[in-house]
Design an enzyme around this catalytic site. Structure first.
Site, PDB file in Angstrom:
ATOM      1  N   ASN A 325       0.790  -1.224   0.000  1.00 34.26           N
ATOM      2  CA  ASN A 325       0.000   0.000   0.000  1.00 34.26           C
ATOM      3  C   ASN A 325       0.829   1.284   0.000  1.00 34.26           C
ATOM      4  O   ASN A 325       0.451   2.270  -0.612  1.00 34.26           O
ATOM      5  CB  ASN A 325      -0.916   0.014   1.226  1.00 34.26           C
ATOM      6  CG  ASN A 325      -1.643   1.317   1.386  1.00 34.26           C
ATOM      7  OD1 ASN A 325      -2.532   1.638   0.599  1.00 34.26           O
ATOM      8  ND2 ASN A 325      -1.264   2.100   2.382  1.00 34.26           N
ATOM      9  N   ASP A 467      -0.172  -6.649   4.635  1.00 38.26           N
ATOM     10  CA  ASP A 467      -0.443  -5.512   5.511  1.00 38.26           C
ATOM     11  C   ASP A 467      -1.462  -4.576   4.862  1.00 38.26           C
ATOM     12  O   ASP A 467      -1.493  -4.422   3.636  1.00 38.26           O
ATOM     13  CB  ASP A 467       0.875  -4.759   5.753  1.00 38.26           C
ATOM     14  CG  ASP A 467       0.713  -3.564   6.658  1.00 38.26           C
ATOM     15  OD1 ASP A 467       0.398  -3.770   7.850  1.00 38.26           O
ATOM     16  OD2 ASP A 467       0.899  -2.418   6.193  1.00 38.26           O
ATOM     17  N   HIS A 471      -6.659  -1.312   1.932  1.00 36.60           N
ATOM     18  CA  HIS A 471      -6.234  -0.023   1.390  1.00 36.60           C
ATOM     19  C   HIS A 471      -5.715  -0.111  -0.045  1.00 36.60           C
ATOM     20  O   HIS A 471      -5.117   0.841  -0.545  1.00 36.60           O
ATOM     21  CB  HIS A 471      -5.187   0.605   2.308  1.00 36.60           C
ATOM     22  CG  HIS A 471      -5.749   0.990   3.649  1.00 36.60           C
ATOM     23  ND1 HIS A 471      -6.581   2.067   3.821  1.00 36.60           N
ATOM     24  CD2 HIS A 471      -5.635   0.402   4.873  1.00 36.60           C
ATOM     25  CE1 HIS A 471      -6.940   2.145   5.086  1.00 36.60           C
ATOM     26  NE2 HIS A 471      -6.383   1.148   5.742  1.00 36.60           N
ATOM     27  N   GLU A 510      -4.335  -8.768   6.693  1.00 40.12           N
ATOM     28  CA  GLU A 510      -4.793  -7.894   7.760  1.00 40.12           C
ATOM     29  C   GLU A 510      -5.815  -6.909   7.175  1.00 40.12           C
ATOM     30  O   GLU A 510      -5.452  -5.943   6.518  1.00 40.12           O
ATOM     31  CB  GLU A 510      -3.627  -7.108   8.369  1.00 40.12           C
ATOM     32  CG  GLU A 510      -4.064  -6.134   9.451  1.00 40.12           C
ATOM     33  CD  GLU A 510      -3.369  -4.778   9.358  1.00 40.12           C
ATOM     34  OE1 GLU A 510      -3.334  -4.079  10.379  1.00 40.12           O
ATOM     35  OE2 GLU A 510      -2.889  -4.395   8.269  1.00 40.12           O
TER      36      GLU A 510
END
Length: 694
Positions: A325, A467, A471, A510
């Site tokens: 991201n 992670d 997003h 996540e």
């Protein structure tokens, strides 16, 4: 005008009022000297009205805001000493202990600061009482006839006791240090099925905070300790440190490890906390600079290869945290090391090595380095470049307000939605030691996917932990999974003597605050999602294992009847809370292990869950408190060493029996609380006698 030197101590007792609490029930502040006063209290998640006053609410000793407003954490907030009915509004997102400090050293300008407490106060917090079966410490008779026939020899895997089924029953005494459980298995167990990610026990480490195996790599790029609390500095943990502890990790029944991102991080620091009280480096791994290089603080490629190979020899898979991201911040050290000096002003006021900058004078905190960076310069085009990221620099796309286009933590946000073919970022084209090369007709996502999966192809990484999943676009993760799968298959074909098995590449994501629901992410590359729900249940289940029954039944039914659904549950993490940190109770940490390690689905042990690792100072940056160094010195003897043995026994039982994580769940009785798990020929029974009296 009064000064700090002229301030007189407040002789009238002061109390912290929470939601207009009556003075007799309020908490008295303690005199800390130098006209400062402090109290520590436990707060649950919620919104509170806060004021400090004497019992009579006297003008002059009734402290609150001049006008009602929010109370920020970590900041010295101005107070009126005649606040009358005005109160601060405090929003608490994480339950725990909080310190309130009144500074009246200048009576004309008193202040209030609130921070999440990182050390126990003069009292020890107690968890809320939960009704539970009681156990007198004696023998327990269990009906097992519906599970095993008469004559079957059963072993309690915790204590080693053996009993033979007679009249459909066995009688055993739970070990004193077991917290009242029996882990029953046939002495002659059937051959166990091979590992699958359905019964994963994952040990998660912040590599830098786990174990320092090679002190010679501790200060790469001029990184330094701050000589104070070392909240945001690099601590020295590395690949060799993990390799040295693989036998310890294996002893916990672990069959996979998850390490934080390992690629080269930004070289320098930013200011940590609202007031810039500490230098904050990228020790955690989430501020990448060059995805094609390992961060030298963690070790070189030989050290990584040794770690992966040695893990595989022990049957331990390796998951690497990956960030698709965002990139890292621009720090002074990076601008010097990357030749972007035109972005820096007042160079004559900087030390020869810009990484040596320290707060002085007017700019007396660690945010002060920003005075030397010209954020309005058009030369920022020579950094990541406008084709690569969103950022608040001239010429760049401005970050949006939604999950995909927003800038997480103000970090440069990769343009992962772009279909435009791009060249290398300008700074990487000029970086002499990068392994990045221009890819033909490649988008930003194409580059990120290749850079990450090259590590898989070279070292045999078994999977990724994604992670900040929500997003960026699902299609980006799906592409990463496809390329990771191909890369691991190639590595296994080239290294048949090193592979553990032929399982495909694995990905767990996540998705912040995701629970037990199956959604679009499972159609876009993910085999599992981190389960935020269980941490909320962990305390009740630790207090009494019986309360876990609805969770066990739901998880077994939801996860283990769907071959394409799994979650990774936890009690502690680097972003939320440390279970041990709330109560610092080793008995409770034993009990939470009992309920947690019997959970259906995958589980994630956060380093130190098994050893009672405590919190560290955080200066109000809540997630820093949970990132303390692994407490190795406490494990030589005493209750922490015994706590580890408890987790080892539970982990060994879970590892030996896939039925625990991946099997069906059937409750047999409430007193004692008893259930059976079964997967194929693997069948076990767990008995909870109750909380011991006395």
């Amino acid at each position: 005008m009064a000064s700090a030197a002229q301030a007189e101590p407040i002789s009238t007792p002061l109390f912290l009022s929470i939601n207009n609490q009556a003075a007799d029930a309020a908490l008295q502040l303690q005199d800390q000297g130098k006209s400062t006063y402090k109290v520590t209290t436990s707060l649950k998640k919620g919104t509170y009205q806060i004021q400090i006053a004497d019992k009579a609410h006297t003008c002059g000793t009734t402290f609150g805001p001049a006008t009602a407003g929010p109370l920020p954490f970590g900041k010295s907030n101005p107070l009126s000493s005649c606040a009358k009915d005005q109160q601060y509004q405090l929003r608490v997102l994480l339950p725990g202990n909080y310190d309130f400090t009144l500074d009246n050293s200048n009576p004309d300008a008193p202040t209030l600061k609130v921070l999440r407490a990182t050390k126990a106060g003069s009292f020890k917090r107690q968890p809320p009482a939960v009704e539970c079966n009681s156990w007198d410490g004696g023998a327990v008779t269990v009906s097992v006839g519906k599970t095993w026939p008469n004559g079957t020899q059963l072993r309690d895997a915790y204590s080693g006791q053996v009993a033979t089924v007679k009249s459909g029953k066995v009688t055993m005494t739970p070990a004193v240090d077991s917290e009242g459980i029996l882990l029953l298995e046939p002495v002659k167990s059937e051959k166990q099925v091979a590992f699958s990610w359905d019964n994963a026990t994952v040990y998660f480490m912040l590599t830098d905070r786990f174990n320092n195996g090679d002190p010679t790599n501790d200060n790469s790029f001029g990184r330094k300790r701050d000589g104070k609390d070392e909240i945001g500095t690099w601590h020295g943990g590395d690949f060799k440190g993990i390799t040295d502890k693989l036998d310890y990790i294996k002893s916990l029944g672990v069959n996979a490890i998850w390490i934080t991102p390992m690629v080269e991080q930004v070289h320098g620091f930013i200011g940590g906390g609202e007031n810039g009280t500490f230098p904050f480096y990228a020790y955690h791994g989430y501020w990448a600079l060059d995805f094609t290089k390992l961060d030298p603080n963690l070790g070189d490629e030989a050290a990584l290869k040794a770690m992966v190979d040695e893990a595989h020899k022990r049957g331990i898979r390796v998951l690497v945290d990956v960030v698709m991201n965002h990139a890292g911040y621009a720090t002074l050290a990076d601008l010097q090391d990357l030749g972007l000096e035109s972005l820096v002003t007042d160079k004559e006021k900087l030390p020869a090595r810009w990484s040596d900058w320290k707060p002085v004078g007017l700019y007396g905190n660690w945010h002060g380095f920003n005075q030397h960076i010209n954020y309005q310069s058009h030369d920022w085009k020579n950094w990541w470049g406008t084709d690569w990221v969103r950022a608040t620099m001239p010429g760049y796309q401005t970050p949006g307000n939604d999950d995909v286009t927003g800038a997480v933590g103000g970090l440069p946000d990769f343009l992962t939605e772009s279909t435009k073919a791009v060249d290398l970022p300008p700074f990487l084209k000029a970086k002499k030691d990068t392994n990045a090369t221009t890819l033909p007709n490649a988008t930003v996502v194409d580059y990120l996917v290749k850079w990450h999966t090259d590590w898989v192809r070279k070292f045999g990484i078994d999977g990724f932990r994604g992670d900040t999943v929500k997003h960026l676009e699902p299609a980006a993760w799906k592409k990463l999974k496809a390329e990771g799968t191909a890369a691991l298959k190639e590595w296994k074909a080239a290294n048949p003597d090193k592979k553990i098995d032929d399982l495909p590449f694995f990905m767990v994501g996540e998705v912040w605050d995701h629970g037990m629901n199956k959604d679009l992410w499972f159609d876009n590359g993910f085999d599992s999602i981190i389960n935020f729900d269980y941490q909320r249940d962990a305390l009740n289940n630790a207090q009494c294992m019986n309360t876990a029954e609805p969770t066990y039944a739901k998880y077994a039914k939801t996860i283990n009847t769907d071959p394409n659904f799994n979650v990774l549950s936890y009690i502690s993490s680097h972003d939320t809370k440390l279970f041990f940190g709330d109560y610092e109770d080793t008995g409770l940490q034993r009990r939470v292990a009992n309920s947690f390690m019997m959970l259906p689905g995958g589980v994630q042990i956060y380093y130190g869950d098994e050893s009672g690792r405590g919190l560290m100072k955080s200066d109000g940056v809540f997630d820093q408190a949970v990132r303390s160094d692994m407490n190795w010195k406490e494990l030589n003897s005493g209750e922490k060493a015994e706590l580890v043995k408890h987790w080892q026994k539970l982990g060994a039982f879970r590892a030996a029996h896939p039925a625990v994580a991946a099997g069906s769940h059937v409750k047999l009785s409430d007193k004692p609380y008893t259930f059976v798990r079964q997967k194929g020929n693997d069948k076990v029974m767990v008995v909870f006698a109750g909380r011991k009296n006395g």
